[in-house]
Scaffold this active site. Sequence first.
Site, PDB file in Angstrom:
ATOM      1  N   ASP A  99       0.901  -1.043   0.143  1.00 15.28           N
ATOM      2  CA  ASP A  99       0.035   0.087   0.174  1.00 15.28           C
ATOM      3  C   ASP A  99       0.773   1.251  -0.006  1.00 15.28           C
ATOM      4  OD1 ASP A  99      -2.505   1.403  -0.130  1.00 15.28           O
ATOM      5  OD2 ASP A  99      -2.216   1.655   2.130  1.00 15.28           O
TER       6      ASP A  99
ATOM      7  N   TYR B  45       1.144   5.766  -0.307  1.00 13.34           N
ATOM      8  CA  TYR B  45       0.690   6.872   0.361  1.00 13.34           C
ATOM      9  C   TYR B  45       1.224   8.209  -0.421  1.00 13.34           C
ATOM     10  CZ  TYR B  45       1.250   9.897   4.565  1.00 13.34           C
ATOM     11  OH  TYR B  45       0.904  10.624   5.415  1.00 13.34           O
TER      12      TYR B  45
ATOM     13  N   HIS C 230      -4.042  14.209   0.968  1.00 10.68           N
ATOM     14  CA  HIS C 230      -3.913  13.013   1.978  1.00 10.68           C
ATOM     15  C   HIS C 230      -2.832  13.212   2.876  1.00 10.68           C
ATOM     16  CE1 HIS C 230      -4.977   9.750   4.443  1.00 10.68           C
ATOM     17  NE2 HIS C 230      -3.784   8.890   3.925  1.00 10.68           N
TER      18      HIS C 230
ATOM     19  N   ARG D 299       1.859  15.784  12.779  1.00  6.55           N
ATOM     20  CA  ARG D 299       3.204  16.306  13.072  1.00  6.55           C
ATOM     21  C   ARG D 299       3.309  17.613  13.167  1.00  6.55           C
ATOM     22  NH1 ARG D 299       4.170  11.561  10.029  1.00  6.55           N
ATOM     23  NH2 ARG D 299       3.956  12.852   8.254  1.00  6.55           N
TER      24      ARG D 299
ATOM     25  N   GLU E 213     -10.047   3.932   4.008  1.00  7.81           N
ATOM     26  CA  GLU E 213      -9.254   4.835   3.050  1.00  7.81           C
ATOM     27  C   GLU E 213      -9.781   4.656   1.805  1.00  7.81           C
ATOM     28  OE1 GLU E 213      -5.296   4.193   3.799  1.00  7.81           O
ATOM     29  OE2 GLU E 213      -5.318   5.713   5.363  1.00  7.81           O
TER      30      GLU E 213
ATOM     31  N   GLU F 273      -9.309   4.149  -1.953  1.00  7.56           N
ATOM     32  CA  GLU F 273      -8.026   3.834  -2.744  1.00  7.56           C
ATOM     33  C   GLU F 273      -8.254   3.246  -4.039  1.00  7.56           C
ATOM     34  OE1 GLU F 273      -4.606   2.528  -0.963  1.00  7.56           O
ATOM     35  OE2 GLU F 273      -5.084   3.187   1.021  1.00  7.56           O
TER      36      GLU F 273
ATOM     37  N   ASP G 162      -8.897   0.434   2.350  1.00  6.06           N
ATOM     38  CA  ASP G 162      -7.905   0.059   3.083  1.00  6.06           C
ATOM     39  C   ASP G 162      -8.315   0.421   4.601  1.00  6.06           C
ATOM     40  OD1 ASP G 162      -5.388  -0.212   4.520  1.00  6.06           O
ATOM     41  OD2 ASP G 162      -4.574   1.619   3.974  1.00  6.06           O
TER      42      ASP G 162
ATOM     43  N   ARG H 237      -7.048   4.083  13.565  1.00  4.86           N
ATOM     44  CA  ARG H 237      -6.087   5.167  13.680  1.00  4.86           C
ATOM     45  C   ARG H 237      -5.256   5.172  14.806  1.00  4.86           C
ATOM     46  NH1 ARG H 237      -5.315   6.392   8.468  1.00  4.86           N
ATOM     47  NH2 ARG H 237      -6.984   6.744   7.323  1.00  4.86           N
TER      48      ARG H 237
ATOM     49  N   GLN I 164      -2.456   2.869  14.771  1.00  8.35           N
ATOM     50  CA  GLN I 164      -1.768   3.404  13.891  1.00  8.35           C
ATOM     51  C   GLN I 164      -0.948   4.536  14.591  1.00  8.35           C
ATOM     52  OE1 GLN I 164      -3.292   4.801  10.425  1.00  8.35           O
ATOM     53  NE2 GLN I 164      -1.425   5.502   9.417  1.00  8.35           N
TER      54      GLN I 164
ATOM     55  N   TYR J 229       3.312   3.580  14.735  1.00 10.63           N
ATOM     56  CA  TYR J 229       3.810   3.953  13.307  1.00 10.63           C
ATOM     57  C   TYR J 229       5.446   4.239  13.272  1.00 10.63           C
ATOM     58  CZ  TYR J 229       3.707   8.934  12.816  1.00 10.63           C
ATOM     59  OH  TYR J 229       3.914  10.167  13.120  1.00 10.63           O
TER      60      TYR J 229
ATOM     61  N   LYS K  90      -3.193  -1.836  10.014  1.00  6.91           N
ATOM     62  CA  LYS K  90      -3.613  -1.968   8.584  1.00  6.91           C
ATOM     63  C   LYS K  90      -3.752  -3.513   8.255  1.00  6.91           C
ATOM     64  CE  LYS K  90      -2.683   2.450   7.320  1.00  6.91           C
ATOM     65  NZ  LYS K  90      -3.677   3.203   6.276  1.00  6.91           N
TER      66      LYS K  90
ATOM     67  N   THR L  61      -8.593  -5.391   3.853  1.00  3.64           N
ATOM     68  CA  THR L  61      -8.498  -4.490   2.871  1.00  3.64           C
ATOM     69  C   THR L  61      -9.448  -5.259   2.134  1.00  3.64           C
ATOM     70  OG1 THR L  61      -6.254  -3.946   3.128  1.00  3.64           O
ATOM     71  CG2 THR L  61      -7.080  -3.732   1.130  1.00  3.64           C
TER      72      THR L  61
ATOM     73  N   THR M 222      -4.410   6.887  -0.073  1.00  5.48           N
ATOM     74  CA  THR M 222      -5.699   7.584  -0.082  1.00  5.48           C
ATOM     75  C   THR M 222      -5.912   8.714  -1.030  1.00  5.48           C
ATOM     76  OG1 THR M 222      -5.818   7.015   2.051  1.00  5.48           O
ATOM     77  CG2 THR M 222      -7.349   8.530   1.344  1.00  5.48           C
TER      78      THR M 222
ATOM     79  N   GLU N  84      -9.416  12.570   8.046  1.00  7.48           N
ATOM     80  CA  GLU N  84      -9.592  14.112   7.340  1.00  7.48           C
ATOM     81  C   GLU N  84     -10.899  14.617   7.447  1.00  7.48           C
ATOM     82  OE1 GLU N  84      -7.668  11.555   3.853  1.00  7.48           O
ATOM     83  OE2 GLU N  84      -6.928  13.704   3.517  1.00  7.48           O
TER      84      GLU N  84
HETATM   85 MN    MN Z   1      -3.643   3.235   2.631  1.00  6.26          MN
END
Ligand code: MN
Length: 418
Positions: free
Chosen positions: A125, A127, A132, A141, A198, A200, A230, A234, A237, A241, A250, A254, A346, A360
């Site tokens: 997968d 990004y 996104h 961050r 997500e 995709e 996906d 959260r 994650q 992560y 994840k 899927t 995404t 989001e």
């Molecule tokens: Mn994804």
Amino acid sequence: MRLLTSWVASANDPQSPFPLNNLPYGVFSTADTDPRCGVAIGDMILDLQAAEEADMIKLDEGSIFDVPFWNEVMELGPEAWKKLRKQITAILKNASAHQGRAIDMLTPQSEATMHLPFLVSEYTDFYAGRHHATNVGTMFRGAENALPPNWLHIPIGYNGRASSVVVSGTDIRRPWGQLKAPDAAQPEFAPCRRFDFELELGAVVGLPSDGPITVQEADDLIFGYVLLNDWSARDIQAWEYQPLGPFQAKATATSISPWIVTKAALEPFRVDTPEREFELLDHLKDCGPMLYDISLEVGLLSKSGGKKIITETNYKEMYYSSAQQLAHHTTSGCPMNPGDLLGSGTISGAEPHQRGSMLELSWGGKEPIELDNGETRSFLEDDDQIVMSGAARSETLTIGFGTCVGRVLPALENPYER
Ligand code: MN
């Protein structure tokens, strides 16, 4: 673009997702038949196993449709893909000599159960949606560090789990996992409280790579595309992560749509990737239009009947194409194989209603969205259903993907207290 007409009348509507121009490939079963390969035409499915047994399809020595997956067709390569499409078109076109026999090989889609269309050999997968990545990076961050320094130079990805890929319609169980609320002193083991989708597109790799390949070679290896959800935990994650990326967040599931829309069907809808801030290194450079103009929508349906189209976006928003992702994947010498599935990342647009995840849409839970019955959502609740749909459209015809659907089931009791 001209709509090719079929003797299957429902395929001749400019709004039909499955006209003769599309011919997406799936695997279906009915009350009377085991899973087998089929092709969607209008609101029907043509049974390709039956068509092959009747000698209306002939690709190779021996049978290729005696197995319920498309990997063997993929392995035959682009010349065979072209030949198959031509033979199916000959069966289904208006005034076809095959009509009399082929009419008995049709099943209404409403009476069919769909299965995974191919054996997923591996799953990666990416990004690669700039909006996104900017949105999520800002939340995780801060705006200053939203895009990591590598983001504009390589398509970032992680190796997912092929074993977690399920077909549209499969229920998704809310996972348990280790998570830590930002203000908590200690992590806890609990059901996910921030379960998400997500939006995709998945690229299906049709042929093996042999060492590092160019973007053009990569495009040639892609067999087709599916819608992909996906599912993402959260809170799990956010805790797990750093520094190696997502893992258990994840790994629950899927979902993919049951029809592989071929590259041939999407050809008229190719578009360029966006303007680039930095020139890409040679091995990733654009070499022609490799994205597609595909409108995408996400609907949320709640248990008590609330509903809303929460996302409306387009695949052309991506920063990297699947061909660039596949080329990048091979730079190390990593072997890619038929049945490899590549998630696009995404697909969010610049506007709030174009965001492709709850994270989001609700801005990390700070701005819940409202359904048509007044219910609100920050993340997915039990029994919520997510319905993704997609189509490339012109005035004369539609190349549809159908839907990718999944319902969230409540978490089970603590799996370790038994
Ligand atoms: Mn994804």
